[in-house]
Motif scaffolding. Structure first.
Motif, mmCIF file in Angstrom:
data_model
loop_
_atom_site.group_PDB
_atom_site.id
_atom_site.type_symbol
_atom_site.label_atom_id
_atom_site.label_comp_id
_atom_site.label_asym_id
_atom_site.label_seq_id
_atom_site.Cartn_x
_atom_site.Cartn_y
_atom_site.Cartn_z
ATOM 1 N N ARG A 36 0.824 -1.211 0.000
ATOM 2 C CA ARG A 36 0.000 0.000 0.000
ATOM 3 C C ARG A 36 0.856 1.259 0.000
ATOM 4 N NH1 ARG A 36 -4.161 0.111 4.523
ATOM 5 N NH2 ARG A 36 -5.006 -1.514 3.220
ATOM 6 N N LEU A 37 1.965 1.247 0.736
ATOM 7 C CA LEU A 37 2.833 2.420 0.819
ATOM 8 C C LEU A 37 3.923 2.421 -0.250
ATOM 9 C CD1 LEU A 37 3.196 2.660 4.678
ATOM 10 C CD2 LEU A 37 1.722 4.016 3.190
ATOM 11 N N PRO A 84 5.527 12.820 4.621
ATOM 12 C CA PRO A 84 4.428 12.447 3.727
ATOM 13 C C PRO A 84 4.877 11.335 2.781
ATOM 14 C CG PRO A 84 5.467 14.441 2.937
ATOM 15 C CD PRO A 84 6.164 14.067 4.217
ATOM 16 N N ILE A 85 3.944 10.456 2.458
ATOM 17 C CA ILE A 85 4.231 9.388 1.501
ATOM 18 C C ILE A 85 2.962 9.128 0.696
ATOM 19 C CG2 ILE A 85 3.652 7.463 3.051
ATOM 20 C CD1 ILE A 85 6.177 6.044 1.898
ATOM 21 N N GLN A 86 3.118 8.899 -0.592
ATOM 22 C CA GLN A 86 1.966 8.662 -1.455
ATOM 23 C C GLN A 86 1.642 7.182 -1.479
ATOM 24 O OE1 GLN A 86 2.235 10.377 -5.303
ATOM 25 N NE2 GLN A 86 0.188 9.739 -5.904
ATOM 26 N N ILE A 96 2.988 9.854 7.655
ATOM 27 C CA ILE A 96 3.417 8.802 8.568
ATOM 28 C C ILE A 96 4.144 9.463 9.729
ATOM 29 C CG2 ILE A 96 4.875 6.752 8.834
ATOM 30 C CD1 ILE A 96 2.515 6.242 7.009
ATOM 31 N N GLN A 97 3.752 9.111 10.948
ATOM 32 C CA GLN A 97 4.400 9.660 12.131
ATOM 33 C C GLN A 97 5.124 8.531 12.849
ATOM 34 O OE1 GLN A 97 1.879 12.135 14.470
ATOM 35 N NE2 GLN A 97 3.297 12.208 16.179
ATOM 36 N N CYS A 98 6.386 8.762 13.187
ATOM 37 C CA CYS A 98 7.219 7.760 13.839
ATOM 38 C C CYS A 98 7.642 8.250 15.220
ATOM 39 C CB CYS A 98 8.468 7.476 13.013
ATOM 40 S SG CYS A 98 8.115 7.018 11.316
ATOM 41 N N HIS A 99 7.706 7.341 16.156
ATOM 42 C CA HIS A 99 8.191 7.665 17.501
ATOM 43 C C HIS A 99 9.018 6.495 17.992
ATOM 44 C CE1 HIS A 99 8.223 8.025 21.863
ATOM 45 N NE2 HIS A 99 8.188 9.321 21.635
ATOM 46 N N LYS A 120 -0.211 5.941 10.905
ATOM 47 C CA LYS A 120 -0.787 6.839 9.910
ATOM 48 C C LYS A 120 -1.448 7.979 10.660
ATOM 49 C CE LYS A 120 -2.045 3.462 6.440
ATOM 50 N NZ LYS A 120 -3.175 2.888 5.732
ATOM 51 N N ASN A 121 -1.217 9.178 10.177
ATOM 52 C CA ASN A 121 -1.846 10.343 10.772
ATOM 53 C C ASN A 121 -3.199 10.526 10.110
ATOM 54 O OD1 ASN A 121 -1.115 11.897 12.889
ATOM 55 N ND2 ASN A 121 -0.027 13.429 11.711
ATOM 56 N N CYS A 122 -4.256 10.139 10.788
ATOM 57 C CA CYS A 122 -5.589 10.304 10.237
ATOM 58 C C CYS A 122 -6.489 10.894 11.314
ATOM 59 C CB CYS A 122 -6.137 8.986 9.708
ATOM 60 S SG CYS A 122 -6.193 7.684 10.915
ATOM 61 N N ARG A 123 -7.645 11.321 10.923
ATOM 62 C CA ARG A 123 -8.556 11.998 11.847
ATOM 63 C C ARG A 123 -9.524 11.008 12.483
ATOM 64 N NH1 ARG A 123 -7.789 17.388 11.206
ATOM 65 N NH2 ARG A 123 -6.879 18.025 9.228
#
Length: 145
Positions: A36-37, A84-86, A96-99, A120-123
């Motif tokens: 998907r990524l 950001p990644i398409q 995409i957020q990484c920690h 994934k950064n989503c609402r």
């Protein structure tokens, strides 16, 4: 001192807050998320953290091609970066957020990141975890500079 009386200057790198700017990341993600990524079988990435402008460059370990450019910052709980990644299955761009917990490890040869998560950064109330990872600093160590 040189022969003309001037002092010789050597170019020493400035100390990096993470001891090094280059990191090797080993990802663990499902085949579905890799497809998907658009990552496919590239499970090792290289990261280049620029301290001067706060940007991180995500690179393919095999080809050194830049996959994404994002931002990073150190937190009391570790390190966080996002990029950001398409997605390949749509034209949408996902952030995409990484920690990860950062272990600077001043008495060992290399710093490490452990317990890394990519979401994934989503609402939504719960953000889906895309991958987990660990990393090791592989660049020039600036701890003794």
């Amino acid at each position: 001192m040189d022969a003309d009386g001037s002092s010789a200057t050597t170019s020493r790198p400035e100390p990096h807050s993470m001891r090094t700017n280059e990191w090797q990341v080993e990802l663990s993600m499902s085949r579905k998320e890799r497809h998907r990524l658009g990552i496919h079988n590239k499970t090792i990435w290289f990261l280049d953290f620029s301290e001067t402008d706060g940007h991180v460059r995500v690179m393919n370990s095999n080809t050194s091609a830049t996959l994404a450019i994002g931002t990073w910052k150190l937190l009391p709980s570790g390190i966080m970066w996002k990029f950001p990644i398409q997605q390949t299955d749509s034209s949408a761009i996902t952030t995409i957020q990484c920690h990860a917990d950062l272990i600077l490890n001043p008495f060992q040869s290399r710093p490490r990141m452990v317990r890394g998560t990519m979401v994934k950064n989503c609402r939504k109330w719960f953000r889906p975890v895309v991958a987990t990872f660990s990393a090791e600093g592989v660049g020039q160590d600036t701890a003794d500079v």
